[in-house]
Enzyme design. Structure first.
Site, mmCIF file in Angstrom:
data_model
loop_
_atom_site.group_PDB
_atom_site.id
_atom_site.type_symbol
_atom_site.label_atom_id
_atom_site.label_comp_id
_atom_site.label_asym_id
_atom_site.label_seq_id
_atom_site.Cartn_x
_atom_site.Cartn_y
_atom_site.Cartn_z
ATOM 1 N N HIS A 124 1.132 -1.384 0.208
ATOM 2 C CA HIS A 124 -0.160 -0.229 -0.237
ATOM 3 C C HIS A 124 1.115 1.586 0.213
ATOM 4 O O HIS A 124 0.118 2.103 -0.146
ATOM 5 C CB HIS A 124 -0.890 0.366 1.200
ATOM 6 C CG HIS A 124 -2.208 -0.755 1.309
ATOM 7 N ND1 HIS A 124 -2.892 -0.934 -0.215
ATOM 8 C CD2 HIS A 124 -2.112 -2.218 2.709
ATOM 9 C CE1 HIS A 124 -3.630 -2.042 0.439
ATOM 10 N NE2 HIS A 124 -3.095 -2.748 1.620
ATOM 11 N N ASP A 160 -2.936 -10.935 -2.829
ATOM 12 C CA ASP A 160 -3.461 -9.918 -1.570
ATOM 13 C C ASP A 160 -4.897 -9.414 -1.827
ATOM 14 O O ASP A 160 -5.622 -9.143 -2.741
ATOM 15 C CB ASP A 160 -2.639 -8.694 -1.220
ATOM 16 C CG ASP A 160 -3.080 -7.940 0.479
ATOM 17 O OD1 ASP A 160 -2.304 -8.457 1.292
ATOM 18 O OD2 ASP A 160 -4.269 -7.151 0.911
ATOM 19 N N HIS A 162 -6.655 -6.909 -0.283
ATOM 20 C CA HIS A 162 -6.681 -5.533 -0.721
ATOM 21 C C HIS A 162 -5.913 -5.181 -1.793
ATOM 22 O O HIS A 162 -5.141 -5.641 -2.034
ATOM 23 C CB HIS A 162 -5.974 -5.325 0.638
ATOM 24 C CG HIS A 162 -6.386 -5.301 1.775
ATOM 25 N ND1 HIS A 162 -6.339 -6.286 2.435
ATOM 26 C CD2 HIS A 162 -8.155 -4.253 2.007
ATOM 27 C CE1 HIS A 162 -7.056 -6.751 3.680
ATOM 28 N NE2 HIS A 162 -7.676 -4.744 3.626
ATOM 29 N N ASP A 247 -4.930 -13.047 3.258
ATOM 30 C CA ASP A 247 -6.482 -12.251 3.781
ATOM 31 C C ASP A 247 -7.693 -12.948 2.997
ATOM 32 O O ASP A 247 -8.431 -11.800 3.426
ATOM 33 C CB ASP A 247 -5.961 -11.313 4.167
ATOM 34 C CG ASP A 247 -5.490 -10.293 3.908
ATOM 35 O OD1 ASP A 247 -5.155 -10.422 2.133
ATOM 36 O OD2 ASP A 247 -4.618 -8.878 3.277
#
Length: 308
Positions: A124, A160, A162, A247
């Site tokens: 991120h 991931d 996200h 995740d």
């Protein structure tokens, strides 16, 4: 197949606070699980070096570098999600150095592939800011280092849950780094629509596969087989770097996907089968995954395939 793993106890000293999901217990759970496997003793431990500051400059701008430098030995927060403690600067420099050390060991034929078991995670972090638990963009720093060493093409695969907004932003105008992300959408951080395809020279070198909440093995494997692997084979990279977040697991508390533990082994098999065809090397970077048991199981499933 000689698999190297980068790890340092300093990663456990990055203290995010009592209730933060990105906790030191994540790495402890992974290592406890790996110590019980038959193959862990055959993996080569690589003690990471602190990343030279000029390699941060290759990815992050001056404003971000200054803000990052100022956290040394201090406690605070970049934003509501992204706290730091007295040892976070050292942990982040070592996390970012881990990928660089792994690819250097691959280039000198000491190992064949690698995994960076690190925290803080990285995908991120943008050119100009830390966010989403991430301080420096570990995978982007490694990709940029490879390009500086004369590697012509790097493929980054981010599974991931996200979207890897930072990695996308850093390479959005590059035709040397192909970025692919499968992620829950719409969800944090809000980026990653299918329309985001790159810009300028980088047009069509970004591939986003936004998936609805509740997607599981069947949906992911469909896109792996029909879209991800064909794009990898067509691009013909010398290195495949994986932002390996776990995740998307059905037991993860932070997201709403429905992946099984075995899905991560399947993703890894498909990628390795493709890299074998084109002679590319593979390095994985730990990103998310917040249910300790599901995380440890999924990392082991991934590493078991990497370790052959």
């Amino acid at each position: 197949m000689k698999l190297g793993y980068a790890y340092d106890d300093t990663f456990l000293l990055h203290d995010t606070g009592t209730f933060h999901p990105e906790s030191p217990q994540r790495l402890e759970a992974i290592l406890d699980r790996l110590h019980k496997t038959s193959y862990f003793k055959d993996m080569q431990w690589i003690k990471p070096n602190k990343l030279p500051f000029e390699l941060i400059e290759s990815v992050h701008n001056q404003r971000h570098r200054e803000r990052f430098s100022h956290i040394q030995g201090k406690r605070g927060s970049f934003d509501g999600d992204t706290p730091y403690s007295e040892s976070s600067f050292d942990a982040a420099i070592l996390a970012a150095g881990s990928g660089v050390d792994l690819v250097n060991k691959i280039r000198s034929d000491e190992i064949e592939s690698g995994i960076a078991l690190v925290r803080p995670p990285g995908h991120h972090a943008e050119t100009g800011r830390s966010m989403g638990f991430c301080l420096l963009n570990n995978i982007a720093i490694t990709a940029t280092h490879l390009l500086a060493q004369g590697v012509e093409k790097v493929y980054i695969l981010d599974w991931d849950v996200h979207h890897g907004n930072g990695t996308q932003e850093i390479f959005y105008e590059s035709d040397k780094v192909y970025f692919t992300s499968l992620h829950q959408y719409p969800y944090y951080p809000g980026t990653g629509s299918a329309q985001e395809r790159g810009k300028g020279r980088g047009q069509n070198f970004t591939l986003n596969i936004p998936l609805p909440m509740g997607s599981g093995d069947k949906e992911y494997l469909h896109y792996f087989q029909e879209t991800v692997i064909p794009s990898l084979l067509e691009f013909q990279p010398e290195y495949v770097l994986i932002s390996a977040g776990f995740d998307g697991h059905k037991r993860d508390p932070l997201a709403g996907m429905n992946l099984s533990t075995n899905a991560f082994a399947e993703f890894t098999r498909l990628v390795l089968s493709a890299t074998k065809q084109i002679g590319a090397k593979t390095v994985s970077f730990l990103e998310g995954g917040y249910d300790l048991d599901a995380l440890a199981e999924s990392v082991e499933a991934h590493i078991a395939v990497l370790a052959g």
